[in-house]
Scaffold this motif. Sequence first.
Motif, PDB file in Angstrom:
ATOM      1  N   PHE A 548       0.855  -1.189   0.000  1.00 61.20           N
ATOM      2  CA  PHE A 548       0.000   0.000   0.000  1.00 61.20           C
ATOM      3  C   PHE A 548       0.889   1.236   0.000  1.00 61.20           C
ATOM      4  O   PHE A 548       2.087   1.168   0.325  1.00 61.20           O
ATOM      5  CB  PHE A 548      -0.943   0.022   1.208  1.00 61.20           C
ATOM      6  N   ALA A 549       0.297   2.358  -0.358  1.00 60.30           N
ATOM      7  CA  ALA A 549       1.032   3.628  -0.348  1.00 60.30           C
ATOM      8  C   ALA A 549       0.041   4.758  -0.181  1.00 60.30           C
ATOM      9  O   ALA A 549      -1.094   4.700  -0.668  1.00 60.30           O
ATOM     10  CB  ALA A 549       1.829   3.807  -1.637  1.00 60.30           C
ATOM     11  N   GLU A 550       0.466   5.791   0.498  1.00 60.79           N
ATOM     12  CA  GLU A 550      -0.313   7.018   0.667  1.00 60.79           C
ATOM     13  C   GLU A 550       0.599   8.184   0.295  1.00 60.79           C
ATOM     14  O   GLU A 550       1.716   8.298   0.813  1.00 60.79           O
ATOM     15  CB  GLU A 550      -0.801   7.178   2.101  1.00 60.79           C
ATOM     16  N   THR A 551       0.123   9.038  -0.614  1.00 61.49           N
ATOM     17  CA  THR A 551       0.951  10.123  -1.134  1.00 61.49           C
ATOM     18  C   THR A 551       0.215  11.443  -1.055  1.00 61.49           C
ATOM     19  O   THR A 551      -0.969  11.522  -1.425  1.00 61.49           O
ATOM     20  CB  THR A 551       1.337   9.864  -2.607  1.00 61.49           C
ATOM     21  N   PHE A 552       0.903  12.469  -0.586  1.00 59.63           N
ATOM     22  CA  PHE A 552       0.388  13.839  -0.638  1.00 59.63           C
ATOM     23  C   PHE A 552       1.339  14.663  -1.493  1.00 59.63           C
ATOM     24  O   PHE A 552       2.552  14.649  -1.289  1.00 59.63           O
ATOM     25  CB  PHE A 552       0.276  14.451   0.756  1.00 59.63           C
ATOM     26  N   GLU A 553       0.802  15.401  -2.476  1.00 58.56           N
ATOM     27  CA  GLU A 553       1.602  16.195  -3.386  1.00 58.56           C
ATOM     28  C   GLU A 553       1.096  17.634  -3.390  1.00 58.56           C
ATOM     29  O   GLU A 553      -0.080  17.890  -3.117  1.00 58.56           O
ATOM     30  CB  GLU A 553       1.518  15.656  -4.818  1.00 58.56           C
ATOM     31  N   TRP A 554       1.992  18.561  -3.726  1.00 59.43           N
ATOM     32  CA  TRP A 554       1.559  19.945  -3.870  1.00 59.43           C
ATOM     33  C   TRP A 554       2.421  20.657  -4.903  1.00 59.43           C
ATOM     34  O   TRP A 554       3.576  20.296  -5.148  1.00 59.43           O
ATOM     35  CB  TRP A 554       1.609  20.666  -2.523  1.00 59.43           C
ATOM     36  N   ALA A 555       1.839  21.663  -5.520  1.00 60.71           N
ATOM     37  CA  ALA A 555       2.548  22.582  -6.428  1.00 60.71           C
ATOM     38  C   ALA A 555       1.850  23.922  -6.267  1.00 60.71           C
ATOM     39  O   ALA A 555       0.710  24.096  -6.712  1.00 60.71           O
ATOM     40  CB  ALA A 555       2.503  22.106  -7.864  1.00 60.71           C
ATOM     41  N   SER A 556       2.493  24.867  -5.607  1.00 52.49           N
ATOM     42  CA  SER A 556       1.853  26.148  -5.309  1.00 52.49           C
ATOM     43  C   SER A 556       1.615  26.935  -6.593  1.00 52.49           C
ATOM     44  O   SER A 556       2.203  26.641  -7.643  1.00 52.49           O
ATOM     45  CB  SER A 556       2.729  26.946  -4.342  1.00 52.49           C
ATOM     46  N   PRO A 557       0.749  27.957  -6.547  1.00 51.20           N
ATOM     47  CA  PRO A 557       0.422  28.697  -7.777  1.00 51.20           C
ATOM     48  C   PRO A 557       1.640  29.269  -8.500  1.00 51.20           C
ATOM     49  O   PRO A 557       1.675  29.313  -9.725  1.00 51.20           O
ATOM     50  CB  PRO A 557      -0.513  29.801  -7.283  1.00 51.20           C
ATOM     51  N   GLY A 558       2.646  29.725  -7.752  1.00 56.50           N
ATOM     52  CA  GLY A 558       3.810  30.332  -8.384  1.00 56.50           C
ATOM     53  C   GLY A 558       4.921  29.366  -8.718  1.00 56.50           C
ATOM     54  O   GLY A 558       5.972  29.768  -9.224  1.00 56.50           O
ATOM     55  N   PHE A 559       4.724  28.090  -8.477  1.00 58.00           N
ATOM     56  CA  PHE A 559       5.755  27.078  -8.731  1.00 58.00           C
ATOM     57  C   PHE A 559       5.950  26.912 -10.234  1.00 58.00           C
ATOM     58  O   PHE A 559       4.984  26.784 -10.988  1.00 58.00           O
ATOM     59  CB  PHE A 559       5.321  25.763  -8.094  1.00 58.00           C
ATOM     60  N   ASP A 560       7.198  26.907 -10.690  1.00 62.62           N
ATOM     61  CA  ASP A 560       7.472  26.786 -12.122  1.00 62.62           C
ATOM     62  C   ASP A 560       8.830  26.120 -12.344  1.00 62.62           C
ATOM     63  O   ASP A 560       9.839  26.563 -11.798  1.00 62.62           O
ATOM     64  CB  ASP A 560       7.456  28.155 -12.801  1.00 62.62           C
ATOM     65  N   LEU A 561       8.832  25.056 -13.134  1.00 60.88           N
ATOM     66  CA  LEU A 561      10.056  24.316 -13.430  1.00 60.88           C
ATOM     67  C   LEU A 561      10.445  24.389 -14.893  1.00 60.88           C
ATOM     68  O   LEU A 561      11.451  23.797 -15.301  1.00 60.88           O
ATOM     69  CB  LEU A 561       9.874  22.832 -13.053  1.00 60.88           C
ATOM     70  N   ASN A 562       9.695  25.097 -15.719  1.00 56.70           N
ATOM     71  CA  ASN A 562       9.743  24.876 -17.163  1.00 56.70           C
ATOM     72  C   ASN A 562      10.863  25.581 -17.913  1.00 56.70           C
ATOM     73  O   ASN A 562      10.857  25.562 -19.145  1.00 56.70           O
ATOM     74  CB  ASN A 562       8.395  25.236 -17.782  1.00 56.70           C
ATOM     75  N   ASP A 563      11.839  26.143 -17.227  1.00 54.75           N
ATOM     76  CA  ASP A 563      13.020  26.624 -17.926  1.00 54.75           C
ATOM     77  C   ASP A 563      14.066  25.525 -18.025  1.00 54.75           C
ATOM     78  O   ASP A 563      14.647  25.312 -19.086  1.00 54.75           O
ATOM     79  CB  ASP A 563      13.591  27.858 -17.216  1.00 54.75           C
TER      80      ASP A 563
END
Length: 875
Positions: A548-563
Amino acid sequence: MPKRYIQEMHKFSFYLLLLCLCAAANAQTETIPFDKAYKRVYQISRATGAKPAIDGRLDEPFWEEQGLWSEPFVQVTPYERAPSASPTKAKLLYDDTHIYIGIYCKDAEPERMNRFVNNRDANGIGDLVSVAFDTYHDFRAAPEFNVNSGGNRTDLIVTDRLDVNLSWNAVWESATQVDLADSSWTAEIRIPFSRLRYNWKSGDGIWGLHIRRIIRRNNEVQNWSMIPLKNNGHVFSFGEMHGMDSLPRPRSMDFRPYLMGRNHAAPSIAGSPYGGSPARSLNAGLDARFALSDFTLDLTVNPDFGQVELDPSVMNLTAYETFYDEKRPFFLEGKHILDFGNGSDMMFYSRRIGSAPSSPVRGLNGTDVFAEEKGNVPIIGAMKLTGTNRNGITIGLLQSVTARLSTRVSRVGTESLETLEAPASYTVARVQKNRNGNTLVGGMITSVNRFFSGEPVLETLLPANAYTAGIDFTQYFNNRLYYIDAKAMLSSVKGSAEAIARLQSNPVHYFQRESAAGYVGIDPARTSLVGTGGYLKAGRRGNSRFTFAETFEWASPGFDLNDAGYLRQADLKSNLSALEFRQTDVWRIFRSNRITLTQKNQWDYGGSAINNYAGLEWQSMLLNRYEIVLNETYAWHQLDSRLLRGGPDMRYNPAFITDLTFNTDKARRLVFAFNWTGRRHLGQVRSYNTLAPSLNLRLGNHILLAGQFSYASNDDELQYVGVLGSDYLMGRMKQRTYGATLRLQANITPDISIQCYASPFTSTATFSDFKLAADTRADAYSDRFRSIAVDHNSGEYAWDGGSFADPDFRFNEFRSNIVGRWEYLPGSTLYLVWEHRRSQRTGGYAADWGDNLERMFGLPSVNTLMLKINYWFDL
């Protein structure tokens, strides 16, 4: 129909549950005790005397008079820990320069051996043996060397999580010999120490060791030291090789210069001063590798990747960026060290380096504005330092510089030179500490710096600087049965106010959307954007039936990785729960079964629930080695914040999503496979179906034919069309997409091959029943839009509020190439490549693929002929 469908789903779920509860014990009674099969130890010997000729024979004194043969290998499949009717044994020796591996394979049915000669790094066909070394004995990753009975070589990096990187390439030797009179075949392998990374001052002289054999006709897998199907980590489960003492200090420098000639012919465009005559070029570059104690330094200067496989054709009607896999060898080697992310979201996405230009030519219309055709942004050079020291610290560092990309543009007869991409520097650094294979802690940083000097237009389009930093932590408990895994990332993007405003309003963020008005919004004066993302995961894995696994994820509104990386969407919080049952013993008609139950919930940072679904997946292999994967998902709540491109969120009715994959026995000469994906919304015209049958046919031991046809139907009553003033326009879209992929592969020898690839692709759509967005989050479907009356005339529609262009389209594309490859010396290769492409997107709808094919092959074509030769030498 929905009610009947739900009833059938209930029946299906009941049968799956019954299957779980009725799993029986293995019918085989004769097995090797677990402690005698798992974590075995092999004592390697130092070789003396004359060195062997690598010819596949093990009858020389080198093999007969020294070293120890291993215990007989043990079955992993179909019957775990059972002896085999086709026994296998191995012997390993080493000297000051090489490791030698000899493997002896008896075969109960020698006339049925699979001796297919495949491409380099294609190990899916043919009986094979492989050896992998965990040289640091840190349970993280291992180089693996495969050779099949036809002499085909494959080298790869495999990680503890069983991620495989086939683009790692080393220079090594192997040969095989089939002896039908003895009902056996043998493999002889010689691997230079200079191709491996290891701690030459290792105190205990222990490496992890994994030796495997696969017999294709019955999919029998044997291990020298068994890795259970339900294991606590792939590399963690390796056996041990003792005696790796007094190893040579890594002293290696190798160089691979290349020379390439290219002839590129593009069709002429009426009125354009560019194109129409072939463009010829000559290019040269260099790859180099240096061993620096525990680390390896890779350099590439002016690289060219013209021989890599083409990307597939795609028609993307969503707001999201299309993700393409990396295929360039330099960026794939050592990829596992620079891996830091969550699924497809990652801090480092190497295809950002040398990608298509970010700024297309403005105003290009093919009538009075023309531009010279340009490819991807050129890479001046790149450097990569990777390795692990004796203290268990793994380091990865990558630095790359891309050049300015400019093109000649003619505007109403006046020519100028315009810049499409500014010079940029990309830096990626990764460090991770491993403690006894049970604790991993590390971090990573990336930076992208663009140099806009004298380019004010580009400065308004792209950020000047982008930085990300992350930390990760993994802890295993109770012999790796339980674990905690966590990652946290911080991003900071800086640039002009115009560039940051564009970033805030792009599909990753859409700060302008109505649902985000309470907590974010576009600030036109902002010159930076900061955010965080990550996940926390805990669960049970390893040698147990239930995980089994339990996962919590988040990405805040200003989060950006695309460069430097890839992020599909920000402004998300989610939790995922997963429960899995695994049956790895033979039971009735099944070789194995895996049943997974998942449930996921997503929210935005305003607290609105945007996605809730539950899924049930069944993976099974039958005794005849047919494989089935069936996934059924029910989504009862969906809000799409990207459909209206920054407008209000759109509610969808509940939906069922089905994914079915089936294939026959992959060991047969003829293999049939089939995939169907279907999405059906209840009480709403929104359905999507794809069908993709395929056939693979082996002719003799040297030719492989492969073909796949794909068909997709997309019917959507609320497809986005555009913006009319303050209104969002939608329409009922009927889209049909057809595609085929044909491959012919001929391997004259393991070192000489010819590959032919052809892929016609068509996507066409027609729109009707136009409507405007209304109360898009309403529970009642009819309240989410209001229909409008339109008149069609001369390629556009008119209504009371104005007019808009006819959105009907058809896109036709044909791509093909022929690649000849000859490894004329170990590590030295000659490529001859011909690439052909023709494509066009126009208005109008034509559902018949025959008409589209006829139009497709009448389009102007672009042809490229390339000859590339490299030469490897070692110092």
